[in-house]
Design a protein around this motif. Structure first.
Motif, PDB file in Angstrom:
ATOM      1  N   ASP A 119      24.054 -35.676 -40.728  1.00 17.17           N
ATOM      2  CA  ASP A 119      24.493 -34.544 -40.189  1.00 17.17           C
ATOM      3  C   ASP A 119      23.317 -33.525 -40.138  1.00 17.17           C
ATOM      4  OD1 ASP A 119      26.979 -35.676 -39.767  1.00 17.17           O
ATOM      5  OD2 ASP A 119      28.008 -34.480 -41.630  1.00 17.17           O
ATOM      6  N   LYS A 120      23.219 -32.641 -39.065  1.00 15.40           N
ATOM      7  CA  LYS A 120      21.980 -31.575 -39.005  1.00 15.40           C
ATOM      8  C   LYS A 120      22.283 -30.778 -39.998  1.00 15.40           C
ATOM      9  CE  LYS A 120      20.101 -28.764 -35.805  1.00 15.40           C
ATOM     10  NZ  LYS A 120      19.976 -28.034 -34.525  1.00 15.40           N
ATOM     11  N   THR A 121      23.466 -30.313 -40.560  1.00 18.03           N
ATOM     12  CA  THR A 121      23.670 -29.333 -41.582  1.00 18.03           C
ATOM     13  C   THR A 121      24.256 -29.888 -42.898  1.00 18.03           C
ATOM     14  OG1 THR A 121      23.926 -27.798 -39.938  1.00 18.03           O
ATOM     15  CG2 THR A 121      24.622 -27.061 -41.971  1.00 18.03           C
ATOM     16  N   TYR A 122      23.890 -29.428 -43.789  1.00 17.64           N
ATOM     17  CA  TYR A 122      24.184 -29.923 -45.160  1.00 17.64           C
ATOM     18  C   TYR A 122      25.450 -29.011 -45.466  1.00 17.64           C
ATOM     19  CZ  TYR A 122      24.891 -29.709 -50.523  1.00 17.64           C
ATOM     20  OH  TYR A 122      25.356 -29.866 -51.823  1.00 17.64           O
ATOM     21  N   GLN A 123      26.702 -29.640 -45.609  1.00 15.35           N
ATOM     22  CA  GLN A 123      27.957 -28.984 -45.981  1.00 15.35           C
ATOM     23  C   GLN A 123      28.421 -29.701 -47.223  1.00 15.35           C
ATOM     24  OE1 GLN A 123      30.343 -26.918 -42.988  1.00 15.35           O
ATOM     25  NE2 GLN A 123      29.105 -27.889 -41.229  1.00 15.35           N
ATOM     26  N   PRO A 124      28.516 -29.123 -48.330  1.00 14.39           N
ATOM     27  CA  PRO A 124      28.948 -29.715 -49.577  1.00 14.39           C
ATOM     28  C   PRO A 124      30.359 -30.213 -49.569  1.00 14.39           C
ATOM     29  CG  PRO A 124      28.398 -27.310 -49.963  1.00 14.39           C
ATOM     30  CD  PRO A 124      28.077 -27.769 -48.564  1.00 14.39           C
ATOM     31  N   LYS A 125      31.134 -29.192 -48.812  1.00 14.10           N
ATOM     32  CA  LYS A 125      32.581 -29.445 -48.945  1.00 14.10           C
ATOM     33  C   LYS A 125      33.034 -31.010 -48.288  1.00 14.10           C
ATOM     34  CE  LYS A 125      33.841 -26.674 -45.042  1.00 14.10           C
ATOM     35  NZ  LYS A 125      34.415 -27.627 -43.938  1.00 14.10           N
ATOM     36  N   ASP A 126      32.088 -31.459 -47.362  1.00 18.01           N
ATOM     37  CA  ASP A 126      32.502 -32.629 -46.813  1.00 18.01           C
ATOM     38  C   ASP A 126      32.231 -33.841 -47.412  1.00 18.01           C
ATOM     39  OD1 ASP A 126      33.079 -31.112 -44.405  1.00 18.01           O
ATOM     40  OD2 ASP A 126      31.414 -31.158 -43.380  1.00 18.01           O
ATOM     41  N   ILE A 127      31.442 -33.609 -48.790  1.00 20.58           N
ATOM     42  CA  ILE A 127      30.908 -34.776 -49.417  1.00 20.58           C
ATOM     43  C   ILE A 127      31.341 -34.913 -50.796  1.00 20.58           C
ATOM     44  CG2 ILE A 127      28.739 -35.213 -47.861  1.00 20.58           C
ATOM     45  CD1 ILE A 127      27.309 -34.048 -50.252  1.00 20.58           C
ATOM     46  N   GLU A 128      31.686 -33.658 -51.247  1.00 21.94           N
ATOM     47  CA  GLU A 128      31.869 -33.731 -52.887  1.00 21.94           C
ATOM     48  C   GLU A 128      33.091 -34.447 -53.270  1.00 21.94           C
ATOM     49  OE1 GLU A 128      29.067 -29.517 -53.717  1.00 21.94           O
ATOM     50  OE2 GLU A 128      31.324 -29.706 -53.957  1.00 21.94           O
ATOM     51  N   GLN A 129      34.175 -33.842 -52.757  1.00 27.20           N
ATOM     52  CA  GLN A 129      35.429 -34.421 -53.340  1.00 27.20           C
ATOM     53  C   GLN A 129      35.617 -35.930 -52.845  1.00 27.20           C
ATOM     54  OE1 GLN A 129      38.847 -32.025 -53.387  1.00 27.20           O
ATOM     55  NE2 GLN A 129      37.725 -30.250 -52.651  1.00 27.20           N
ATOM     56  N   GLN A 130      35.061 -36.432 -51.625  1.00 28.41           N
ATOM     57  CA  GLN A 130      35.187 -37.573 -51.232  1.00 28.41           C
ATOM     58  C   GLN A 130      34.285 -38.666 -52.008  1.00 28.41           C
ATOM     59  OE1 GLN A 130      32.033 -38.771 -48.331  1.00 28.41           O
ATOM     60  NE2 GLN A 130      32.375 -40.858 -49.674  1.00 28.41           N
ATOM     61  N   TRP A 131      32.902 -38.120 -52.635  1.00 34.23           N
ATOM     62  CA  TRP A 131      32.542 -38.998 -53.445  1.00 34.23           C
ATOM     63  C   TRP A 131      33.053 -38.991 -54.964  1.00 34.23           C
ATOM     64  CZ3 TRP A 131      29.935 -42.785 -52.511  1.00 34.23           C
ATOM     65  CH2 TRP A 131      28.908 -43.006 -51.504  1.00 34.23           C
ATOM     66  N   TYR A 132      33.533 -37.918 -55.345  1.00 34.82           N
ATOM     67  CA  TYR A 132      34.107 -37.962 -56.668  1.00 34.82           C
ATOM     68  C   TYR A 132      35.282 -38.949 -56.797  1.00 34.82           C
ATOM     69  CZ  TYR A 132      35.260 -36.850 -61.367  1.00 34.82           C
ATOM     70  OH  TYR A 132      35.601 -36.906 -62.654  1.00 34.82           O
ATOM     71  N   SER A 133      36.184 -38.788 -55.495  1.00 35.40           N
ATOM     72  CA  SER A 133      37.325 -39.749 -55.623  1.00 35.40           C
ATOM     73  C   SER A 133      36.860 -41.297 -55.648  1.00 35.40           C
ATOM     74  CB  SER A 133      38.178 -39.691 -54.303  1.00 35.40           C
ATOM     75  OG  SER A 133      38.851 -38.293 -54.513  1.00 35.40           O
TER      76      SER A 133
END
Length: 936
Positions: free
Chosen positions: A2-16
């Motif tokens: 993605d062009k912009t880094y948005q932590p909320k889009d990756i953090e919980q998905q990776w932790y799960s």
């Protein structure tokens, strides 16, 4: 990407994903490495201190896992006796129900219900911080296994005579009706009084001055009712003749003796001290030395009991104080009253004044337990980081008092002791075991002790009880002793020391090899964060972003100062473009590491966190650039390509430089991790990635990539170097920034052919320095190139030359190396410094009027005749100097105001002084620049 880094889009998905794939569990391979989490209260929510310590522990675990260790981060929560009981009592009281209405069993049932419903909030929040914890092993201090361990320890210590019941002085909370530990008592200075009373001498005795009374001063008049002596110093000539004589204790119709004790300071107060052994810790020690009677005058509510004169019975202690002072005054025995500042002990949960109180409690005799615990630190088996905390540990351990372990609560581990009608004590793991152990008649009625154990008792067993002791010794054998304990200095005695004592007693091992002591998280002004100060920051708010309406709610509830609310609102509005919320976990974690200078308290500044959010953006954008120049160019690399990079004949000077700097950085990271210098570690990685990789290498690689059609092999090697250094940097960063590194690494793994369906960066090997890639000559050459470019850029900035304008530059006082470096790097210098030409000035050649910068012994010259409008630049500088002088005048006026300097907070005064120094330095610099231009 993605062009912009948005932590909320990756953090919980990776932790799960990590948790679902069981990546946090021990691997069963390699040397073991384990950490136990200091168990947070089951009632608790994540605060900044939790966040800081958990970030440190997770970095250590992730690093050691990538180093091939068999890692275990043992998690669990503490039942938190007082705190949890109070929470549930308050919930019931909202419905008009008291715990006494329910009775013990039903009340504790209510607590278990609440624990199941709400007790896991903090563990969910720890997940939000990225904690790589094996959640399948989560423990609770009152689960079945830990409860059995607690009973086992209590019974064994009792049987050895190391646990006993005794009538001694404790901290008593009159609201909770229980003894509390010193840690649960907050003593802060408050306004109070010294009351000076006259105690009449008995039997016609007089002082050296002929007085028929002696004077005492007290801050607690009501305790007069429990006095059993008056103490003086044996060397005080005023009272020497009175030692052994008696005074008539006013209002009490009894006599007390005058004794001599070194505790009395002749220079303090009146030189005579009333001794109330049942209600003062110092007096208690005096009472024991002189075998004085100990008269308890308080009920559990701190009202006056029947041991006092009838006139005061039933009065609250503070009402009794007023009455007693009035009665003494009426008798002419009140000499005077003076205002006095004093430390008042209050319960940290109830806020009521704690009362020293004589009562029967259970104690651990600690002397024999302390000796091996002291020796373990003396011998270096256990090391404090930083080492100076050993002194605090030794000071406490060499002056230990027996440990009061009983609490008058309903929630907790009930003391495994039973009594018969005659008060005989029987200790065992259960009533059935007690009857068998003591061969008791089945008809004998027994009642179990009503008290529960101090929470610190069960947590003192934490490192070994959580690993299965006393039943599962195989797990204990693998992961015990643990490697490091990460904790705060405030519980070195209450928890750390007791863990060492108990663990060595019951396992014969130390509980941990190192103790990393963290500082406290304070606000940006150095103030301790607390709800009462309204300066509390919530880590989850910082991760997710703060709803602006919630800010108002927090302020109205007294949780946030208006000025902090405004600051956070400003950051929230200015920091996040539309569609982006929160700083993200990685930015918060990196902020913690950057501040983690061993043992020092931490001033947490939102501005620093903003900087590390920008660092995340830098990592994201640099990675997008690299991927665009590899994947999108149709170029694929294999793992073998990366391995053989060191032998690539097409490596440019810049390639060799960045690979060399990478090795130096990796080596430094390992050194700092070993010494727990997370501040230095995070700074080294930040400087390498942002300054050297992004700002310099990426720029130095661009000319090669632009010329890819003419130099395809060199361009391919540059792309491979870009990719290799990025991938290695992500692995190096992963223990500190787990989420963003995983997301980007997955993209890169597909480019190098190392990606599989279940692979993860956290399971890769941590980078190791390769000495074969260290190239000091390449580093020296690139430093020279950087020095020239920076010199030219400084001149451009100082002379206000437009950024897009090209111009020639000259080098003077050069040597053979300078000439070689110029020839080999000419194109990079022209492109990156935006020069039309650059050459070395001959020794005989006269230099034109130029702006000058130095790099080592070499001069960098930029002729200025055609570059600036001299008059316009002088006018611009005069305007800037004028603005600064006006600003300086306002600052100086404030600092010259004595009222401001005396009354303003010291931090504000120092801020203004720093502003003054900065303005003065800026004016001098601009004036120097003006003179230089004027001389052209």
């Amino acid at each position: 990407m993605d062009k912009t880094y948005q932590p909320k889009d990756i953090e919980q998905q990776w932790y799960s994903t990590w948790e679902a794939r069981n990546y946090f569990a021990p691997s069963g391979e390699g040397e073991s490495y384990s950490i136990v989490i200091p168990p947070p209260n089951v009632t608790g929510r994540l605060h900044m201190g939790h966040g800081f310590q958990n970030a440190i522990m997770d970095a250590l675990i992730r690093y050691q896992r990538m180093m091939g260790k068999n890692t275990l981060w043992q998690v669990g929560t503490d039942h938190a006796g007082i705190a949890t009981q109070m929470v549930v009592e308050r919930r019931l009281e909202r419905d008009g129900i008291k715990r006494t209405d329910l009775g013990r069993d039903k009340f504790t049932d209510e607590i278990w219900k609440w624990k199941e419903e709400s007790g896991g909030i903090i563990t969910q929040q720890i997940r939000r911080l990225g904690g790589s914890i094996d959640w399948s092993r989560e423990r609770f201090t009152m689960d079945e296994g830990l409860s059995a361990a607690v009973e086992e320890v209590f019974v064994r210590l009792f049987d050895e005579g190391l646990i006993y019941r005794g009538n001694r002085l404790v901290n008593w909370d009159p609201k909770l009706h229980t003894a509390v530990s010193d840690l649960e008592v907050i003593s802060e200075e408050e306004d109070g009084f010294f009351w000076y009373f006259k105690y009449p001498l008995a039997d016609g005795a007089t002082t050296a001055d002929g007085d028929t009374f002696i004077s005492i001063a007290t801050t607690r008049p009501e305790t007069l009712l429990g006095d059993t002596a008056v103490a003086v110093n044996a060397e005080d000539p005023r009272f020497k003749s009175l030692i052994g004589k008696w005074v008539d204790l006013p209002l009490c119709n009894r006599r007390i003796q005058i004794i001599a004790d070194d505790y009395v300071d002749p220079e303090f107060g009146t030189g005579c001290v009333k001794i109330t052994p049942a209600h003062d810790f110092n007096d208690y020690e005096v009472g024991k030395r002189h075998d004085l009677e100990m008269i308890n005058i308080f009920t559990v509510d701190a009202a006056i009991n029947d041991n006092a004169p009838e006139a005061y019975r039933g009065l609250d202690r503070f009402d009794a104080r007023k009455q007693l002072v009035a009665d003494m005054d009426a008798l002419g025995l009140l000499a005077k009253v003076e205002p006095h500042k004093l430390k008042v002990p209050r319960g940290d949960r109830t806020g009521v004044v704690i009362e020293p109180y004589l009562t029967n409690q259970w104690y651990v005799a600690v002397k024999s337990l302390a000796e091996p615990a002291i020796k373990a630190v003396e011998d270096g088996d256990i090391e404090f980081v930083p080492k100076n905390w050993e002194n605090t540990y030794f000071a406490w351990m060499r002056d230990l008092q027996d440990w009061c372990i009983s609490r008058q609560l309903w929630w907790g581990h009930r003391i495994p002791a039973w009594y018969d009608a005659d008060g005989n004590i029987y200790v065992g793991r259960s009533e059935a075991q007690v009857r068998e152990k003591y061969k008791l008649d089945a008809a004998l009625n027994l009642r179990q002790d009503e008290d529960v154990l101090d929470t610190w008792f069960s947590s003192a067993l934490w490192t070994f009880s959580t690993l299965g002791w006393p039943d599962d010794l195989e797990t204990l054998k693998t992961f015990h002793p643990t490697n490091v304990l990460v904790t705060g200095f405030d519980i070195i005695f209450f928890w750390v020391a007791r863990m060492i004592m108990m663990t060595m007693k019951f396992t014969g091992q130390i509980p941990f090899k190192k103790i990393y002591i963290t500082g406290l998280i304070r606000d940006e002004n150095g103030q301790k964060m607390s709800k009462s100060k309204g300066n509390v920051l919530d880590p989850i708010d910082l991760i997710d972003g703060i709803d602006l309406e919630a800010l108002v709610t927090k302020r109205t509830e007294g949780l946030m100062q208006p000025q902090l609310e405004k600051k956070i609102e400003k950051f929230t509005r200015e920091s996040f473009p539309e569609g982006i919320t929160g700083y993200g976990t990685d930015a918060l974690r990196y902020t913690y590491y950057s501040l983690a200078s061993t043992g020092r308290d931490i001033k947490f500044d939102l501005g620093r966190m903003e900087g590390f959010r920008n660092f995340c953006n830098k990592i994201w954008n640099a990675s997008r650039y690299v991927i665009m120049n590899t994947e999108e160019k149709g170029i694929q690399f294999t793992a073998d390509d990366v391995v053989t990079l060191r032998d690539d004949a097409n490596l440019s000077l810049a390639d060799r430089w960045i690979l060399s700097r990478l090795q130096q950085t990796v080596a430094q990271v390992h050194e700092h991790m070993a010494s727990y210098r997370f501040d230095l570690l995070s700074q080294v990685i930040y400087d390498f990635f942002w300054n050297e990789y992004c700002d310099w290498y990426v720029e130095l690689s661009k000319p090669v990539l632009w010329d890819a059609d003419n130099q395809p092999e060199k361009a391919r090697t540059a792309r491979l170097t870009l990719l290799t250094v990025l991938e290695t940097s992500l692995r190096m960063l992963h223990p500190l920034m787990p989420f963003i590194t995983e997301e980007i690494w997955q993209k890169i793994a597909t480019l190098t052919g190392t990606s599989t369906a279940d692979t993860s960066i956290m399971l890769q090997a941590y980078p190791q320095a390769d000495d074969a890639l260290v190239n000091t000559s390449a580093e020296s050459d690139i430093e020279w190139v950087k020095g020239v470019i920076i010199g030219v850029r400084n001149i451009r900035g100082e002379m206000n030359i437009p950024p897009g304008k090209t111009f020639p530059a000259l080098l003077r006082k050069t040597d053979a190396d300078d000439n070689r470096r110029l020839d080999e790097n000419l194109q990079n210098l022209l492109k990156l410094a935006k020069l039309s030409d650059i050459r070395c000035l001959a020794d005989t050649e006269e230099a034109p009027v130029s702006a000058t910068q130095l790099y080592q012994n070499m001069e960098i010259l930029v002729p200025l005749s055609d570059l600036i409008d001299k008059d316009a630049e002088i006018a611009r500088l005069d305007k800037e100097i004028g603005k600064l002088e006006k600003n300086l005048q306002g600052i100086s006026g404030k600092l010259n105001n004595e009222k401001f300097v005396q009354n303003a907070p010291a931090e504000l005064v120092e801020t203004e002084r720093e502003r003054q120094r900065t303005a003065q330095a800026a004016i001098v610099a601009l004036q120097d620049k003006r003179e230089a231009i004027k001389a052209l």
